[in-house]
Design an enzyme around this catalytic site. Structure first.
Site, PDB file in Angstrom:
ATOM      1  CG  ASP A 156      49.385  24.961  45.913  1.00 27.15           C
ATOM      2  OD1 ASP A 156      50.401  24.911  45.191  1.00 27.15           O
ATOM      3  OD2 ASP A 156      49.329  25.639  46.959  1.00 27.15           O
ATOM      4  CG  ASP A 158      59.356  25.999  51.941  1.00 32.95           C
ATOM      5  OD1 ASP A 158      59.361  26.394  50.758  1.00 32.95           O
ATOM      6  OD2 ASP A 158      58.761  24.982  52.323  1.00 32.95           O
TER       7      ASP A 158
END
Lengths: 208, 265
Positions: free
Chosen positions: B143, B24
């Protein structure tokens, strides 16, 4: 020595450029171009290819004189040329992705969809698979049998003459993943994405 | 019985299951960094990607969580530097919403881009992108959150926005529109380290025919096994178990190999 990566505006060739640059490092003069005069004066050519068979053939055709120049280089002068992925597939007479499309016809055969046995095998064939080397080749020097290479494709090259096959990989059937015919070399897998083993194949090609 | 069949299948399969570490990145720095002693700069994404790639990662994934237009040049610069040193596939996601974004990332050296919110907003974007660049470089990130028993809904904006879209139906739709892979994250499991939502993975892999990358919830090496063998995922993505140095990529591969899951050793 001058090695040219043919940039014919089809797909993403950054990784091919990066890996050849890494291997060539100061030893070889590397060019990335579609300029036919520069291609003519090269010692070796790399023909990458991403996207569909048809879109790659169309892109080659879009550049005036490119196909003739490549043909003169590879077929008349018999200088070393490496096709990668669709770059290899285009050696065939015909491809059946999207619509029936004429290929370069350098190694007789056809490009058809991988038989996924009614969904038993996922397509695209993406990831690391083992190659089974069928015969010796300079481009596989110091490459162990069953080395892992990175693949991304849904179509396969089926040559008429099985003797051109350098390696196969097992995915649903034995897929042809590397060929050699005189000065023509091809890999269905991506040496530029296949870690150190892939870089070794690139080095072998450069050293031919 | 199903598990046994899958185990026999795994043993036969030459195509390897992929282990993908995900980094990330926020404003050019890695947020959840690797805790390896050999690191000079724990926040440098290029250095971390190189460690993973040298350690046997099958692919590297960057997720840009800055995701604002002003900072796109930062991630592009990181991709450019990483691509010169890592010769395994590189996937980049976060804020990809236009053909221009994709072009920029691919030119910088990314091999695939992952599209999330923009795919939900407009499925034609997936079609356009896969036509232009080829399915091989278009990953759609889904997601999903469980809403009922065996029912999951698609969320966007990092799990903040509910869409009302059924995750299984959406997965089928992205396949039809040319996505080459699905990166599936369970929002219920993400960050919990309690294991993947195996039922979700199975629901998606049973209903699609493109490779699925499982994500969200990995806390142990056994969870990776579950994602592949019980869920049917082609690849497993994990962040924290690798970042904090608990396990190296090699540990994960050796563990899976010992349980007859085919991996690239």
């Amino acid at each position: 020595m001058k090695v040219t990566i043919v940039d014919y505006q089809s797909g993403n060739i950054s990784s091919v450029i990066n890996s050849f640059t890494e291997v060539a490092k100061g030893k070889v003069n590397l060019e990335v171009t579609s300029n036919v005069n520069k291609i003519k004066s090269s010692d070796k050519i790399v023909l990458p290819g991403q996207g569909s068979f048809k879109s790659c053939v169309d892109s080659l055709n879009n550049i005036n004189g490119l196909i003739d120049t490549l043909k003169e280089f590879a077929i008349t002068k018999k200088k070393p040329l490496l096709g990668i992925c669709v770059g290899l597939q285009m050696f065939a007479d015909v491809g059946y992705e999207e619509v029936e499309t004429e290929g370069l016809g350098w190694i007789s055969g056809k490009v058809t969809k991988i038989d996924n046995q009614n969904g038993k095998f996922k397509l695209p064939h993406i990831g690391w698979n083992e190659i089974e080397i069928q015969k010796e080749s300079k481009i596989f020097k110091d490459i162990k049998n069953k080395s892992h290479m990175y693949f991304v494709h849904s179509y396969e090259f089926v040559p008429d003459d099985r003797s051109v096959i350098l390696a196969t990989t097992d995915y649903s059937t034995k897929i042809v993943c590397s060929v050699e015919k005189e000065n023509l070399f091809g890999t269905q897998f991506h040496p530029e994405k296949s870690d150190k083993t892939g870089l070794k194949i690139i080095e072998n090609f450069i050293k031919l | 019985m199903v598990i046994l069949n899958l185990m026999i299948w795994q043993r036969r399969l030459m195509l390897k299951n992929r282990i993908i570490p995900c980094l990330d990145v926020k404003n050019g720095r890695v947020v959840k960094g690797i805790n390896f002693v050999e690191l000079k700069d724990a926040g440098d994404p290029v250095e971390q990607a190189k460690i993973y790639s040298d350690g046997g990662a099958d692919e590297i994934c960057f997720l840009d969580i800055t995701a604002s237009n002003e900072n796109r040049d930062t991630i592009i610069d990181i991709v450019r530097k990483t691509a010169k040193e890592c010769f395994v596939p590189l996937t980049v996601g976060g804020g990809v919403r236009s053909i221009q974004n994709i072009t920029d990332l691919l030119l910088a050296g990314a091999d695939k881009v992952s599209i999330n919110t923009a795919a939900v907003k407009n499925i034609d974007f997936v079609k356009e992108a896969s036509r232009k660049f080829g399915s091989q470089c278009i990953v759609v990130a889904i997601d999903a959150k469980k809403v009922l028993e065996n029912k999951w809904e698609v969320f966007t904006h990092g799990g903040r926005n509910k869409t009302g879209i059924n995750a299984v139906e959406f997965a089928k739709q992205v396949e039809t529109n040319g996505a080459g892979e699905i990166l599936l994250t369970s929002m219920d499991k993400d960050g919990t380290r309690s294991g993947y939502d195996v039922d979700l993975i199975k629901a998606i892999t049973d209903n699609t025919n493109i490779p699925v990358i499982a994500s969200g919830g990995v806390g142990t090496l056994d969870h990776l096994y579950d994602g592949i063998v019980k869920g049917g995922a082609s690849a497993v993505l994990a962040a924290s178990i690798f970042h904090y140095g608990e396990y190296k990529i090699k540990d994960a591969k050796e563990y899976l190999n010992s349980k007859n899951v085919s991996v690239r050793l």
